[in-house]
Design a protein around this motif. Structure first.
Motif, short mmCIF file in Angstrom:
data_model
loop_
_atom_site.label_atom_id
_atom_site.label_comp_id
_atom_site.label_asym_id
_atom_site.label_seq_id
_atom_site.Cartn_x
_atom_site.Cartn_y
_atom_site.Cartn_z
N ASN A 55 -4.65 -7.77 -6.96
CA ASN A 55 -4.08 -6.56 -6.35
C ASN A 55 -2.58 -6.69 -6.12
OD1 ASN A 55 -6.47 -5.11 -6.29
ND2 ASN A 55 -7.07 -5.95 -4.30
N GLY A 91 0.79 -1.22 0.00
CA GLY A 91 0.00 0.00 0.00
C GLY A 91 0.82 1.27 0.00
N LEU A 103 -8.52 -9.05 2.06
CA LEU A 103 -7.26 -8.61 1.45
C LEU A 103 -6.63 -9.66 0.54
CD1 LEU A 103 -5.62 -6.75 4.47
CD2 LEU A 103 -6.68 -5.73 2.46
N GLU A 127 -2.92 -2.75 -1.45
CA GLU A 127 -3.57 -2.34 -0.22
C GLU A 127 -2.68 -2.58 1.00
OE1 GLU A 127 -7.71 -3.09 0.46
OE2 GLU A 127 -7.95 -3.94 -1.55
#
Length: 330
Positions: free
Chosen positions: A150, A84, A145, A164
């Motif tokens: 991602n 992140g 998560l 993230e």
């Protein structure tokens, strides 16, 4: 490849002896990557074989330093620390392994996902002292998560970025197989024509036994772990097994394995054991647990569409299923 079985899977290498040959199988057992490794080298020179095993140990230790999450100086730890925040430049080797992991995630529709490290271990620390499962709501909150999509790679810059905060990657589902492959490759470069690298059941072989016969791999009953129940004979083949009998919890009379569905955060049920056979240990390691998550029908359908790979599934009722390219003889 021959397979004779009517039960469950834990892979061990059966003892071998040379017959009318100066060559022998030299084996060393040690703990690496937090697991039990067995490295076997066939040679007519004990000293040379011992040196080659040293080479393999050094290679596995090198890989462990790259991939471990238990050392804050590892590249994996650096990726997790900067989640992140910003991308992390890594070695090409680590980048390529992550890239292949993402491909497997896509292939299995997320049943395999190296961002599983985002789950707090308190959620799935299955052992005999665990007396209750987390609620579905808690599990779902903790898996939010987990999403390989991602995990952003920049091939030109050779960087890895977790989009993230608090996301984490871990190589527990692929690292041992990768290490076994790399150790085998190194040993072949050093002139080892036959051998076995067994990374806690994620096992790869090449060549033959000293007597010229294929390697014989014991298949143990999970209730009598150290007694081979049946066996299979393989050459130049890797095998990995995911099972619910190694680490589990009994809660309200029901058995729950440590294999977790990344989508729910809850333990997988319905399958007792999945064994994957293919040319490399990395793929075998990475694909075994996702098949448990996917279930018998979807898992077999996936493997049947892949080349040079076979699968054996044993469900909770002890029924045995195989891919179409594998024949079982009892």
């Amino acid at each position: 490849m021959k397979l004779r079985t009517n039960s469950f899977q834990i892979l061990t290498l059966l003892p071998v002896q040379a017959i009318d040959t100066a060559q022998q199988a030299y084996k060393r057992v040690l703990k690496l990557m937090g697991n039990r490794f067995e490295i076997t080298v066939v040679s007519d020179n004990a000293g040379w074989a011992d040196e080659r095993i040293d080479d393999a140990v050094a290679e596995i230790s090198r890989i462990e330093k790259l991939l471990t999450t238990f050392n804050e100086n590892s590249q994996t730890a650096a990726i997790n620390k900067m989640a992140g925040i910003e991308p992390v430049k890594v070695d090409k080797e680590v980048f390529d392994l992550i890239h292949r992991s993402i491909k497997i995630s896509s292939l299995t529709q997320g049943a395999f996902d190296i961002t599983y490290g985002s789950i707090d271990k308190s959620l799935w620390n299955f052992n005999v002292n665990m007396t209750s499962l987390p609620s579905k709501e808690t599990a779902k909150k903790m898996v939010r998560l987990i999403n390989y999509r991602n995990l952003i790679l920049d091939e030109k810059a050779c960087t890895v970025f977790l989009k993230e905060k608090c996301m984490r990657i871990g190589f527990g589902g692929i690292g041992k197989g990768y290490a076994a492959d790399k150790a085998k490759f190194l040993l072949q470069q050093k002139g080892v024509q036959s051998g076995v690298v067994n990374a806690a059941g994620d096992l790869i072989t090449w060549g033959t036994q000293p007597n010229g016969k294929p390697w014989t791999i014991g298949i143990a009953n999970p209730y009598l772990r150290f007694q081979p129940f049946s066996y299979l004979e393989i050459e130049d083949m890797a095998i990995a097994t995911s099972g619910n009998y190694e680490k589990y919890a009994i809660i309200d009379g029901k058995k729950y394995s440590h294999s977790i569905d990344p989508k729910t955060g809850l333990p997988v049920r319905g399958i007792k054991s999945v064994t994957i056979l293919c040319p490399n240990a990395e793929l075998a390691d990475a694909i075994a647990t996702p098949v448990m998550v996917m279930g018998v029908k979807a898992g077999l359908h996936l493997i049947n569409q892949m080349k040079n790979i076979a699968c054996i599934i044993i469900d909770d009722a002890d029924r045995v299923y195989t891919t179409s390219n594998l024949k079982i003889t009892k």
